[in-house]
Design an enzyme around this catalytic site. Structure first.
Site, PDB file in Angstrom:
ATOM      1  CG  ASP A 163       3.581 -16.014 -39.217  1.00 58.06           C
ATOM      2  OD1 ASP A 163       2.624 -16.372 -38.194  1.00 58.06           O
ATOM      3  OD2 ASP A 163       4.446 -15.313 -38.974  1.00 58.06           O
ATOM      4  CG  HIS A 209       2.957 -14.970 -34.807  1.00 58.55           C
ATOM      5  ND1 HIS A 209       3.939 -14.884 -36.176  1.00 58.55           N
ATOM      6  CD2 HIS A 209       3.997 -14.801 -33.745  1.00 58.55           C
ATOM      7  CE1 HIS A 209       5.179 -14.847 -35.593  1.00 58.55           C
ATOM      8  NE2 HIS A 209       5.161 -14.790 -34.354  1.00 58.55           N
ATOM      9  CB  SER A 434       8.129 -13.233 -34.025  1.00 58.52           C
ATOM     10  OG  SER A 434       8.123 -14.824 -34.226  1.00 58.52           O
TER      11      SER A 434
END
Length: 493
Positions: A163, A209, A434
């Site tokens: 990620d 994220h 996600s």
């Protein structure tokens, strides 16, 4: 986070589920120098590979011997044609570049969320998703992913997060962070980012994220993850611009397997088209897809369970024509026309557990943005949305951000617009596939902690068998086998 140029409804609601666009850099096809992916016909590299590429007019940037792949740079316009005479090369194409579109929220999104902690100082009562998955925390008592003693955690299973990096010093994550690696080169992928030194230890999350994903897996503090004692490793593939080519992603998968992680979460996804035309020249993404498949197979063969998000374009993956039509409508133009079969990577690759996004308020409707499709979705998991009122009206003013998923956010970043306490940053509400995928990765992690001898196919089978049968009875195109659940997976009922 959002796939670039996605549909207006999704863009307006600021879906934060990492979608990668394979097509953002196609317009650079006329540049003097391009990067290419090369796949040899065996999952290994011949001794002559350097000479092969040099004779064709290219320079090897990265060798991936474990899967017979190369990343190559060439300014020779005949480079691909020069490779055709080499019978040991099975596929070659211009390397797909993926883009993280960190779009700012629309004006209507600029309302922050105010949330007071519970009496015990945590946000447990606001974690509707984790409470549901764990049967109000009862699964923690069966298997938390490790053991705690004298303030130290012994991890029984480790989940790798491919990620944007992880805030390894976050108070809810630092006890479970066990290391990681960056695959971003010096200067970043543009070559001009002075903050990128090429340090393989630099896993600092510049986007937020990856930290949010990590909290859903193994948070243990004010918020809880599915496995509060699971180990987590960071594999950073995005630079500060949010872009990455294919090579670092597949290299990260291979490294995770070498590090002997038990599970890998990839809250990422993009589309490869097997036949498209750019400025009158035919191209394909065959090498990209082939190397994706080999990387997944390599990981699975090394006992790594791979979990990926389904994507946020509200597309039916089983309708192949609609996928290609979508690419042409959103990325094509008079110079770029997609003609072939479209494959979602990594979610459409065999061996991957592909996760759609469910919500808090319905057992029949997926989150409005979630992709779906028979033979594509393995299971669903809570990724959150804007609540039932917004689902009914579509009015941005009707959104309730508390129906999204609450998790960790880097303490050093500017507060996100759904940060719950701007004076004490570190937590935010996000929604998207996600946010669904790491829930299943966490479930796979606690399964491996409880049953370390299970192979990836057995882990997947147990998750499917014990999922909650939402949607139509049996396997369906929206939920797959059902909504995954940690408590039922660990109890078998």
């Amino acid at each position: 986070m959002k796939k670039r140029k996605k549909g207006m409804a999704i863009a307006a609601s600021s879906i934060l589920a990492l979608s990668l666009s394979s097509f953002n850099l196609h317009t650079s096809a006329t540049s003097p120098s391009k990067s290419y992916l090369i796949a040899y016909n065996l999952s290994s590299l011949p001794k002559t590979y350097q000479t092969d590429i040099k004779n064709a007019g290219g320079l090897v940037l990265n060798a991936i011997p474990e899967i017979g792949g190369l990343e190559v740079r060439s300014s020779n316009p005949n480079f691909l044609n020069n490779l055709k005479s080499n019978s040991s090369i099975i596929a070659a194409n211009v390397e797909m570049h993926y883009k993280l579109d960190d779009e700012q929220p629309a004006a209507a999104d600029g309302k922050s969320v105010t949330l007071d902690p519970d009496q015990d100082g945590t946000y447990w009562n606001s974690q509707w998703d984790i409470r549901h998955l764990t049967n109000e925390g009862k699964s923690f008592k069966i298997e938390s992913g490790g053991t705690e003693a004298n303030g130290k955690v012994t991890h029984k299973a480790v989940v790798g997060v491919i990620d944007t990096g992880i805030d390894s010093n976050h108070p809810d994550l630092k006890a479970n962070y066990v290391g990681g690696q960056s695959f971003v080169p010096a200067g970043g992928y543009s070559g001009n980012d002075k903050t990128e030194t090429g340090n393989p230890k630099d896993v600092l999350d510049r986007e937020g994220h990856g930290t949010h994903v990590a909290g859903s897996i193994a948070g243990n503090g004010k918020i809880k993850g599915v496995g509060p004692d699971l180990g987590i490793m960071a594999y950073r593939i995005f630079d500060s611009s949010g872009s990455a080519p294919t090579t670092p992603i597949v290299k990260a998968m291979i490294q995770a397997a070498k590090d002997k992680v038990d599970v890998v979460n990839m809250s990422i996804g993009g589309y490869d088209n097997l036949k498209y035309e750019y400025n009158g020249t035919n191209y394909s993404d065959i090498a990209d897809v082939l190397l994706w498949k080999r990387a997944v197979k390599y990981a699975v063969n090394n006992n790594v369970t791979i979990v990926a998000s389904a994507g946020n374009e509200s597309l039916n993956y089983a309708d192949k024509k609609s996928l290609t039509d979508y690419l042409n409508a959103n990325y094509g133009d008079t110079n770029l026309v997609f003609k072939g079969v479209t494959i979602e990577t990594p979610g459409g690759v065999p061996g991957v557990i592909t996760v759609s996004s469910s919500n808090k308020w319905s057992k029949d409707q997926l989150a409005f943005y979630s992709n779906y499709g028979n033979s594509f979705i393995t299971v669903a998991a809570p990724g959150g949305d804007n609540g039932p009122k917004y689902a009914s009206t579509g009015n941005l003013d009707d959104r309730d951000f508390t129906y999204r998923a609450l998790s960790t956010w880097p303490t050093y970043l500017e507060p996100y617009f759904t940060t719950i306490d701007p004076e004490h940053p570190g937590y935010a509400y996000l929604h998207g596939t996600s946010m669904a995928s790491p829930k299943v990765a966490g479930i796979a992690g606690v399964i491996k902690a409880a049953h370390p001898d299970l192979k990836p196919a057995q882990v997947e089978a147990l998750i499917e068998k014990t999922s909650l049968d939402y949607g139509k009875p049996g396997h369906d195109q929206y939920y797959g086998a059902g909504e995954a659940n940690a408590f039922t997976a660990l109890t078998g009922k």
